[in-house]
Design an enzyme around this catalytic site. Structure first.
Site, PDB file in Angstrom:
ATOM      1  N   LYS A  29     -11.945  -2.670   7.766  1.00 48.44           N
ATOM      2  CA  LYS A  29     -11.770  -2.910   6.320  1.00 48.44           C
ATOM      3  C   LYS A  29     -11.213  -4.304   6.127  1.00 48.44           C
ATOM      4  CE  LYS A  29     -12.347  -0.432   2.534  1.00 48.44           C
ATOM      5  NZ  LYS A  29     -13.216   0.757   2.393  1.00 48.44           N
ATOM      6  N   GLY A  47     -11.208   7.104 -12.937  1.00 44.16           N
ATOM      7  CA  GLY A  47     -11.662   5.815 -12.407  1.00 44.16           C
ATOM      8  C   GLY A  47     -13.080   5.582 -12.902  1.00 44.16           C
ATOM      9  N   GLY A  98     -15.149   2.642 -12.174  1.00 46.39           N
ATOM     10  CA  GLY A  98     -15.856   1.534 -11.517  1.00 46.39           C
ATOM     11  C   GLY A  98     -17.217   2.042 -11.067  1.00 46.39           C
ATOM     12  N   TYR A 144     -18.425   5.664 -12.582  1.00 45.72           N
ATOM     13  CA  TYR A 144     -19.497   5.620 -13.594  1.00 45.72           C
ATOM     14  C   TYR A 144     -20.732   6.387 -13.106  1.00 45.72           C
ATOM     15  CZ  TYR A 144     -23.803   3.894 -15.673  1.00 45.72           C
ATOM     16  OH  TYR A 144     -25.062   3.828 -16.202  1.00 45.72           O
TER      17      TYR A 144
HETATM   18  N1  GLU Z   1     -16.309   0.507   0.680  1.00 43.97           N
HETATM   19  C1  GLU Z   1     -17.125   1.652   0.929  1.00 43.97           C
HETATM   20  C2  GLU Z   1     -16.345   2.746   1.602  1.00 43.97           C
HETATM   21  O1  GLU Z   1     -15.125   2.789   1.521  1.00 43.97           O
HETATM   22  C3  GLU Z   1     -18.417   1.298   1.660  1.00 43.97           C
HETATM   23  C4  GLU Z   1     -18.224   0.720   3.023  1.00 43.97           C
HETATM   24  C5  GLU Z   1     -19.504   0.199   3.635  1.00 43.97           C
HETATM   25  O2  GLU Z   1     -20.540   0.348   3.037  1.00 43.97           O
HETATM   26  O3  GLU Z   1     -19.417  -0.377   4.720  1.00 43.97           O
HETATM   27  O4  GLU Z   1     -16.880   3.649   2.190  1.00 43.97           O
END
Ligand code: GLU
Length: 415
Positions: free
Chosen positions: A105, A217, A219, A223
């Site tokens: 992340k 939420g 976003g 949505y």
């Molecule tokens: N941010 C999204 C998640 O928490 C997608 C992560 C991704 O596609 O790599 O799963």
């Protein structure tokens, strides 16, 4: 949001699981530690001519199962521990869906709502320059998360390609279609969640065409969740909220009108003809399905006893604290845990990686069918595990995911 450290929550969840699986203390210690992290300072020229230095992170939590994967969050409350927690959840998410990927992340402490498009572009490019050595199509592949968009992904891919000296479309996912994005990626998180809600409703004998829904939420995930619940199932959206507050209406909230209202006025609160409620009240509405779709720790031991929903479908990452989890389980609430419910995003991201590698793109129908197959299979294996071991759905998901990660670590000779 209460002041709870998300990474402490992760470690508690691993401990609970280690006990059930009988994991040794050294394996447990490894699972509780990120493998690599990078902290970067990002100087960005702002529109007023000043240079502002932003703090950015990328955490590669565990790559035992493959290339690491996970979004980048732009958020004023971002901390290294939030990024670590989210990177751990990505590891379990990819393992649970049986994707050949590890978890990572990224994050930047900033407030995108107060930045111009030019400032955001310069920040996105600065982030890529900062982490260039750390990421790559065959190493670690970022994607969108809270407050990052397909446009931001396109700038990041462009910057990476410029430094690499060749087009590198596969370095990030969640890109616009014109730049190597996958059909079906924009609503993939919510759509994947819908497949798990559909299966959960079958398990509990709930008729979704008569069901009521509250969405916390608004976003991308929130949505599309509201829209797809009404479009695919004919469910009624009783209430929605965003960071500024919420609205509800007995005859239902129109998801697209709420979206248009948020686009025009920056909040769903201003939707005319609605009853106003706080974002806390929204969680306690008398609905069949509650969809937390924003950030961590919104369902705590304080409000969990008041939750009336039969299904809590966690489209957000980490919305429920471990104490709240116990309360929901005791009260018979069927929780579809985050790294199962919201795995549609990374699953279609994985499809995007495959398509970028092969230079061959599928159509939307194919993407949706493949997503449905993956999500439905994952839901039922978690349900079976929870029934077999008499544990809640989250513990079952943890059990399966961690077992897979540990298996790879063992074969690789790490433990
Ligand atoms: N941010 C999204 C998640 O928490 C997608 C992560 C991704 O596609 O790599 O799963």
């Amino acid at each position: 949001m209460e002041n709870i450290n998300a990474f402490d929550v992760v470690k508690q969840q691993i401990d609970r699981c280690a006990e059930i699986l009988g994991l040794s203390p050294d394996v447990t210690a490894m699972l509780k530690t990120p493998m690599r992290e990078l902290h970067v300072s990002l100087p960005v020229r702002m529109d007023d001519g000043q240079v502002k230095v932003f703090q950015g992170f990328r955490v590669q939590y565990n790559d035992a199962r493959g290339i690491t994967k996970g979004g980048i969050r732009f958020h004023p409350d971002e901390t290294i521990d939030t990024v670590r927690a989210l990177a751990a959840w990505m590891t379990w998410k990819c393992a649970l869906l049986d994707l050949p990927l590890g978890g990572a992340k990224g994050g930047v402490i900033c407030n995108p709502k107060e930045m111009s498009p030019g400032e955001l572009e310069r920040l996105s490019r600065a982030y890529v320059r900062g982490v260039f050595q750390f990421i790559g199509p065959d190493k670690d592949v970022p994607a969108p998360d809270v407050y990052t968009t397909p446009q931001i992904m396109a700038w990041m891919m462009d910057e990476y390609s410029a430094i690499a000296g060749k087009p590198q479309f596969g370095v990030v996912t969640g890109k616009p279609l014109a730049t190597g994005g996958s059909p079906g990626r924009s609503d993939a998180t919510a759509r994947g969640g819908m497949y798990t809600i559909r299966e959960a409703a079958k398990t509990l004998g709930i008729d979704l065409s008569k069901a009521t829904v509250a969405v916390q939420g608004y976003g991308n995930a929130g949505y599309y969740a509201a829209r797809l619940c009404s479009e695919l199932f004919g469910s009624k959206i009783l209430g929605v909220c965003d960071s500024k507050g919420g609205v509800c209406c007995k005859t239902g909230v129109d998801p697209d009108m709420a979206y248009a209202c948020k686009a025009q006025t920056a909040s769903v609160c201003n939707l005319p003809g609605m009853e106003h409620i706080s974002k806390e009240e929204l969680l306690e509405l008398d609905v069949d399905i509650l969809i937390p779709a924003s950030i961590e720790n919104v369902i705590t031991d304080k409000n969990a006893p008041n939750i009336k929903a039969k299904i809590v479908a966690e489209l957000a990452n980490g919305p429920t604290t471990p104490e709240a989890d116990d309360i929901l389980y005791k009260n018979g609430v069927h929780v579809i845990p985050d790294f199962l419910c919201n795995a549609g995003g990374v699953t279609v991201s994985y499809f995007e990686m495959v398509q970028d590698f092969y230079l061959y793109f599928w159509d939307e129908t194919e993407v949706r069918e493949r997503l449905d197959k993956k999500m439905t299979a994952a839901y039922h294996s978690v349900l079976n595990t929870s029934q077999e071991y008499k544990i809640n759905m989250r513990q079952a998901a943890y059990l399966m995911a961690i077992e897979r990660v540990v298996e790879a670590m063992k074969f690789r000779g790490w433990v």
